[in-house]
Design an enzyme around this catalytic site. Sequence first.
Site, short mmCIF file in Angstrom:
data_model
loop_
_atom_site.label_atom_id
_atom_site.label_comp_id
_atom_site.label_asym_id
_atom_site.label_seq_id
_atom_site.Cartn_x
_atom_site.Cartn_y
_atom_site.Cartn_z
N SER A 115 0.83 -1.21 0.00
CA SER A 115 0.00 0.00 0.00
C SER A 115 0.86 1.26 0.00
CB SER A 115 -0.90 0.05 1.24
OG SER A 115 -1.68 -1.09 1.31
N ASP A 167 5.67 2.64 7.08
CA ASP A 167 5.89 2.13 5.72
C ASP A 167 6.29 3.24 4.76
OD1 ASP A 167 4.88 -0.04 7.04
OD2 ASP A 167 2.90 0.07 6.12
C1 GLA Z 1 1.31 -1.73 9.11
C2 GLA Z 1 1.10 -0.23 9.14
C3 GLA Z 1 2.26 0.48 9.82
C4 GLA Z 1 2.60 -0.15 11.17
C5 GLA Z 1 2.69 -1.67 11.04
C6 GLA Z 1 2.84 -2.35 12.38
O1 GLA Z 1 2.39 -2.04 8.28
O2 GLA Z 1 0.95 0.28 7.83
O3 GLA Z 1 1.95 1.85 9.97
O4 GLA Z 1 1.70 0.23 12.15
O5 GLA Z 1 1.54 -2.22 10.41
O6 GLA Z 1 4.08 -2.06 12.91
#
Ligand code: GLA
Length: 356
Positions: A115, A167
């Site tokens: 994403s 991310d």
């Molecule tokens: C997903 C979310 C991140 C983070 C992780 C858990 O990847 O997009 O923002 O919270 O989960 O660490």
Amino acid sequence: MPAERLRAFAPGRVNVIGEHTDYNDGLALPFAIADGVTVEATAAPAVDAAKALEAQALDLGERDCFPLHAPTPAEGWRGFVRGAAAELAAAGCPLSGGRLEIAGSVPRGAGLSSSAALEVALCLALIELGARAGRPRTDTALDKLALARLCSRVENEWTGANTGLLDQIASLFGAPETALCIDFRALSIEQVPLALGGWRFAVADSGDRHVHASSGYNDRRRECALACELLGIGSLRDARAEQLGALPEPLRRRAEHVLAENERVLAAVAALGAGDPARLGELLNASHASLRDLYEVSTPAVEAAVTRMLGAGAAGARLIGGGFGGSVLGLFAAGVPLPGDALEVRPGAGAHISTS
Ligand code: GLA
């Protein structure tokens, strides 16, 4: 490639350690991977009065078209494209009509941040398309942290997943041979050389797909917010271990995970600095146990994948990303063969534009 065509690439990420800490003002240690999302953009002809944006998801064989001045929400990948255009416009970023072709090499829902790779590649492509149409760049276009926040808004506001900044920062700031130690309270990013002395990281897909908007991800965020409210603090970064007994279950368990996970990030950075990958393996195992037992975001398929990794000789293995499915990360000593379903992952370059 014709002159007006441009290509934006944004990588997915692997998080070495520091899970569910980003939205708690905590610490994490991700790196960008070689796989990601590529958006090829072509400027629309000047006669395109509607200034429409046409987008094609090549892997899905699907298409979308919407007027740039008024994108409306949409399901699935279309929501990301429309959200990226809308959030950039709202941030004062000049946009220009055109055609986008989207292709990805990160499996969707596999916990490798497809994403964020999509959001970041779309935003970079749209910013560059506007710039090439002779429109001045804005601060958002130049400041990678502002862009990470904007991409996170695309996900929060346009797809319903209340995810944090982990991310997007990993995708935008990633660099070869380097993990990023991110402090989400200070919003500081420290490059940590990922010197493993021949040891290797590998990921294996659990086979369970997750969608943050409909998994328990948003529930976990709400639980952390409630824990803070009960403790009278602004974020779990301010909580002290001795306060946690005052919290009802499962909020105590959630907070305990977050506090210990922040400590594990610091310990992991120290282990890397000391050239001690075996210690890093122990920390991965401790992180996984905490995500399974305290944060409760594992699934039977994830447990099976972790067991396969450890059975194949991994020094440590844990679920990565939001959980409720997705991928598992394993750390293997030099010379230990990787299991058949695992792929080696190394830190790669962050998001960038390549020109024709
Ligand atoms: C997903 C979310 C991140 C983070 C992780 C858990 O990847 O997009 O923002 O919270 O989960 O660490």
